[in-house]
Design a protein around this motif. Structure first.
Motif, short mmCIF file in Angstrom:
data_model
loop_
_atom_site.label_atom_id
_atom_site.label_comp_id
_atom_site.label_asym_id
_atom_site.label_seq_id
_atom_site.Cartn_x
_atom_site.Cartn_y
_atom_site.Cartn_z
N TYR A 22 -0.27 -4.50 -3.16
CA TYR A 22 0.33 -3.76 -2.03
C TYR A 22 -0.23 -2.25 -2.14
O TYR A 22 0.41 -1.58 -2.85
CB TYR A 22 1.73 -3.71 -2.15
N GLY A 23 -1.68 -2.12 -2.11
CA GLY A 23 -2.20 -0.77 -2.36
C GLY A 23 -2.25 -0.19 -3.78
O GLY A 23 -2.38 1.11 -3.65
N PHE A 47 6.75 -3.04 3.15
CA PHE A 47 6.06 -3.72 3.96
C PHE A 47 6.23 -3.37 5.23
O PHE A 47 5.78 -3.76 6.35
CB PHE A 47 6.11 -5.22 3.80
N GLN A 93 -4.22 2.94 6.17
CA GLN A 93 -4.04 1.60 5.90
C GLN A 93 -4.31 1.11 4.44
O GLN A 93 -3.92 -0.07 3.95
CB GLN A 93 -4.89 0.43 6.67
N ARG A 95 -2.77 1.94 1.87
CA ARG A 95 -1.23 1.59 1.35
C ARG A 95 -0.87 0.10 1.28
O ARG A 95 -0.46 -0.50 0.59
CB ARG A 95 -0.38 2.57 1.73
N HIS A 96 -1.50 -0.61 2.47
CA HIS A 96 -1.27 -1.93 2.45
C HIS A 96 -2.24 -2.96 1.76
O HIS A 96 -2.24 -4.00 1.91
CB HIS A 96 -1.09 -2.35 3.85
#
Length: 283
Positions: A22-23, A47, A93, A95-96
């Protein structure tokens, strides 16, 4: 959840928890048992489409891009429209993104993410290195243009600290924003309250928000120092309404919406790299 994939670094009185999938978010950072970063009690918060208020998310592009579109070298590009209320892209995006761990020791980790267009319309490789030393917790972020054309680069960190009693940040001038939280291009002098943030501000019980130019590279929160490299030329402050137990002190390279305004935007030629550094340490 993939808790088994959370990496823990420990040493020299520090402990960090990092989520590569997750990033590469450092979701927890403690020093001598004291929490430094705001930790998500419910990991599902990470999330959320727009939530970036936990840990230390990597933002590319940081904050908002107006109408989720920009033009670079005469060509229009589009980002996800993930802030419907204001019709912007917010926080990008990266960070995802799921990072690949290249190496790991008890007090360090190196991970990479290769974008071929799925999260940003220019190919790039980002390499992250996090490590602990007696001097504190270090992070570096290296972006390499792996495409055949020049690429624009703007980067930031949504660093969410547990609310301190006092804080100070080296702010320059404040960007005026429109109703959609996009800078108008005008800069104004700091208010008296904002000037106090540069010396010894009290963040509790008051709403703090704003985009500012930088006149220094070290923020302080009680006895914690947060030093960033000189290529971060902006600070963003935010603490919701001041009652949620945190304050976000966010270094940025390039002003908010610089993909459109050009203010502080970097340009990488094919094969060029740019590295950003941050350092958490104690007085």
């Amino acid at each position: 959840m993939k808790e088994k994939n959370i990496i823990t670094l420990s040493g020299f009185g520090w402990e960090a928890e990092i989520v590569p999938y997750y990033g590469m978010n450092t979701i927890r950072l403690n020093y001598q048992g004291k929490p430094i970063l705001r930790y998500p009690e419910n990991m599902d918060f990470l999330f959320s489409i727009t939530t970036a208020g936990y840990g230390n998310p990597l933002l590319m592009p940081p904050n908002r891009t107006e109408h989720a579109t920009f033009t670079f070298d005469g060509q229009a590009y589009y980002l996800p429209l993930n802030e419907q209320r204001y019709q912007n892209n917010i926080h990008g995006q990266l960070r995802h993104a799921a990072f690949h761990v290249e190496s790991q020791t008890p007090d360090s980790v190196v991970a990479t993410y290769r974008n071929i267009g799925e999260i940003f319309p220019f190919p790039f490789l980002v390499t992250t290195e996090y490590y602990l030393e007696e001097s504190g917790y270090h992070q570096s972020f290296t972006f390499e243009n792996i495409g055949r054309t020049d690429m624009p680069l703007t980067f930031g960190l949504h660093t969410n600290f547990v609310m301190p009693e006092r804080f100070q940040v080296p702010l320059g001038k404040k960007w005026v924003k429109n109703n959609c939280h996009i800078p108008t291009g005008e800069q104004v002098e700091l208010s008296d309250e904002e000037k106090s943030f540069c010396v010894s501000g009290n963040p509790m019980g008051r709403s703090i928000t704003g985009f500012f130019t930088s006149v220094g590279n070290t923020a302080r929160l009680d006895n914690i120092l947060y030093t960033v490299s000189d290529n971060f030329d902006q600070w963003h402050l935010w603490n919701s309404d001041g009652t949620k137990g945190f304050i976000s002190i966010e270094p940025q390279c390039g002003a908010v919406n610089c993909l459109n305004s050009g203010a502080g935007l970097l340009r990488l030629k094919p094969g060029e790299k740019e590295t950003f550094h941050v350092h958490f340490h104690v007085v």
